[in-house]
Design a protein around this motif. Structure first.
Motif, PDB file in Angstrom:
ATOM      1  N   UNK A   1       8.488 -16.381 -10.072  1.00  0.00           N
ATOM      2  CA  UNK A   1       8.475 -16.640  -8.635  1.00  0.00           C
ATOM      3  C   UNK A   1       9.721 -16.042  -7.969  1.00  0.00           C
ATOM      4  N   UNK A   2      10.882 -16.249  -8.561  1.00  0.00           N
ATOM      5  CA  UNK A   2      12.128 -15.749  -7.977  1.00  0.00           C
ATOM      6  C   UNK A   2      12.128 -14.223  -7.905  1.00  0.00           C
ATOM      7  N   UNK A   3      11.623 -13.583  -8.960  1.00  0.00           N
ATOM      8  CA  UNK A   3      11.539 -12.117  -8.961  1.00  0.00           C
ATOM      9  C   UNK A   3      10.658 -11.631  -7.814  1.00  0.00           C
ATOM     10  N   UNK A   4       9.488 -12.249  -7.666  1.00  0.00           N
ATOM     11  CA  UNK A   4       8.556 -11.854  -6.598  1.00  0.00           C
ATOM     12  C   UNK A   4       9.215 -12.106  -5.236  1.00  0.00           C
ATOM     13  N   UNK A   5       9.827 -13.272  -5.089  1.00  0.00           N
ATOM     14  CA  UNK A   5      10.435 -13.626  -3.802  1.00  0.00           C
ATOM     15  C   UNK A   5      11.576 -12.676  -3.438  1.00  0.00           C
ATOM     16  N   UNK A   6      12.330 -12.255  -4.420  1.00  0.00           N
ATOM     17  CA  UNK A   6      13.462 -11.349  -4.175  1.00  0.00           C
ATOM     18  C   UNK A   6      13.045  -9.897  -3.963  1.00  0.00           C
ATOM     19  N   UNK A   7      11.870  -9.515  -4.483  1.00  0.00           N
ATOM     20  CA  UNK A   7      11.533  -8.090  -4.551  1.00  0.00           C
ATOM     21  C   UNK A   7      10.272  -7.636  -3.833  1.00  0.00           C
ATOM     22  N   UNK A   8       9.353  -8.553  -3.509  1.00  0.00           N
ATOM     23  CA  UNK A   8       8.056  -8.129  -2.999  1.00  0.00           C
ATOM     24  C   UNK A   8       7.823  -8.668  -1.585  1.00  0.00           C
ATOM     25  N   UNK A   9       7.490  -7.759  -0.677  1.00  0.00           N
ATOM     26  CA  UNK A   9       7.126  -8.131   0.686  1.00  0.00           C
ATOM     27  C   UNK A   9       5.606  -8.083   0.824  1.00  0.00           C
ATOM     28  N   UNK A  10       5.105  -8.751   1.870  1.00  0.00           N
ATOM     29  CA  UNK A  10       3.678  -8.684   2.138  1.00  0.00           C
ATOM     30  C   UNK A  10       3.369  -7.340   2.778  1.00  0.00           C
ATOM     31  N   UNK A  11       2.539  -6.558   2.134  1.00  0.00           N
ATOM     32  CA  UNK A  11       2.179  -5.255   2.678  1.00  0.00           C
ATOM     33  C   UNK A  11       1.220  -4.522   1.773  1.00  0.00           C
ATOM     34  N   UNK A  12       0.869  -3.326   2.167  1.00  0.00           N
ATOM     35  CA  UNK A  12      -0.099  -2.533   1.428  1.00  0.00           C
ATOM     36  C   UNK A  12       0.076  -1.056   1.753  1.00  0.00           C
ATOM     37  N   UNK A  13      -0.492  -0.238   0.875  1.00  0.00           N
ATOM     38  CA  UNK A  13      -0.483   1.212   1.023  1.00  0.00           C
ATOM     39  C   UNK A  13      -1.908   1.642   1.374  1.00  0.00           C
ATOM     40  N   UNK A  14      -2.046   2.512   2.367  1.00  0.00           N
ATOM     41  CA  UNK A  14      -3.391   2.944   2.737  1.00  0.00           C
ATOM     42  C   UNK A  14      -3.804   4.208   1.978  1.00  0.00           C
ATOM     43  N   UNK A  15      -4.991   4.698   2.273  1.00  0.00           N
ATOM     44  CA  UNK A  15      -5.546   5.846   1.550  1.00  0.00           C
ATOM     45  C   UNK A  15      -4.735   7.124   1.729  1.00  0.00           C
ATOM     46  N   UNK A  16      -3.890   7.181   2.766  1.00  0.00           N
ATOM     47  CA  UNK A  16      -3.044   8.364   2.965  1.00  0.00           C
ATOM     48  C   UNK A  16      -1.623   8.155   2.442  1.00  0.00           C
ATOM     49  N   UNK A  17      -1.361   6.987   1.854  1.00  0.00           N
ATOM     50  CA  UNK A  17      -0.043   6.707   1.299  1.00  0.00           C
ATOM     51  C   UNK A  17       0.919   6.039   2.265  1.00  0.00           C
ATOM     52  N   UNK A  18       0.464   5.716   3.462  1.00  0.00           N
ATOM     53  CA  UNK A  18       1.312   5.056   4.460  1.00  0.00           C
ATOM     54  C   UNK A  18       1.451   3.568   4.138  1.00  0.00           C
ATOM     55  N   UNK A  19       2.666   3.040   4.306  1.00  0.00           N
ATOM     56  CA  UNK A  19       2.924   1.620   4.075  1.00  0.00           C
ATOM     57  C   UNK A  19       2.640   0.807   5.335  1.00  0.00           C
ATOM     58  N   UNK A  20       2.066  -0.383   5.130  1.00  0.00           N
ATOM     59  CA  UNK A  20       1.788  -1.327   6.212  1.00  0.00           C
ATOM     60  C   UNK A  20       2.446  -2.647   5.830  1.00  0.00           C
ATOM     61  N   UNK A  21       3.409  -3.097   6.623  1.00  0.00           N
ATOM     62  CA  UNK A  21       4.124  -4.336   6.329  1.00  0.00           C
ATOM     63  C   UNK A  21       3.721  -5.429   7.304  1.00  0.00           C
ATOM     64  N   UNK A  22       3.385  -6.598   6.749  1.00  0.00           N
ATOM     65  CA  UNK A  22       3.093  -7.802   7.533  1.00  0.00           C
ATOM     66  C   UNK A  22       2.038  -7.587   8.616  1.00  0.00           C
TER      67      UNK A  22
END
Length: 174
Positions: free
Chosen positions: A13-34
């Motif tokens: 849990x601590x690793x995820x909380x420290x390192x991972x944000x809510x977001x995704x990568x689309x089909x063109x490689x663009x990042x989308x956060x929150x």
């Protein structure tokens, strides 16, 4: 915390909380956060390596990462998906997604829900049984969805590179 330092579910849990944000990568490689704008249209699932590289993930990726890390420290766990049912050919790409993936893990005769992607419920929650845990988690999402039923299924892996529609179809056929 480094991956090699993870020794317990709390470390996961601590690793995820420290390192991972809510977001995704689309089909063109663009990042989308929150944001979930255009999610149905251009989202694709990521591999564990991509999640760690980009340090982002939706509930789908975050649960997959938790599953992978818990497996590495030999903690029994299960992944679940609750959602408003959509048929395989559902094509409304403008509608909001109504799905949440979550993970339960099992330790010392108890069941624990590790929640990170839902920022309103972040944490580790203890339950006396799997049935009680699933019931309480799903009831929360039914309430969020205005009382709409949320069929829930356990799943075992997340195929890499599939769209939201393909992931829904995958869950439909487990």
């Amino acid at each position: 915390m480094e991956l090699s330092e993870i020794k317990s579910p709390e470390d996961v849990y601590q690793f995820i909380d420290d390192n991972i944000e809510y977001g995704w990568i689309d089909i063109s490689g663009k990042q989308h956060l929150n944001t979930m704008k255009d999610f149905r249209r251009i989202y694709r699932t990521m591999s564990i390596e991509e999640i760690l590289k980009y340090k982002i993930g939706t509930c789908i990726e975050q649960v997959n990462l938790m599953h992978d890390l818990l497996n590495k420290i030999n903690i029994k766990n299960k992944m679940f998906c609750c959602r408003i049912f959509e048929p395989d050919d559902y094509g409304n790409l403008e509608e909001e997604e109504h799905m949440h993936c979550f993970i339960l893990y099992y330790e010392n005769g108890k069941v624990y829900h590790m929640e990170h992607p839902n920022f309103e419920k972040k944490g580790i929650y203890e339950y006396n049984s799997e049935d009680i845990a699933i019931k309480e988690i799903v009831e929360y999402y039914i309430k969020l969805r205005g009382g709409k039923d949320s069929p829930t299924k356990e799943f075992y892996e997340i195929p890499v590179g599939i769209s939201f529609k393909e992931f829904n179809k995958y869950i439909n056929h487990i």
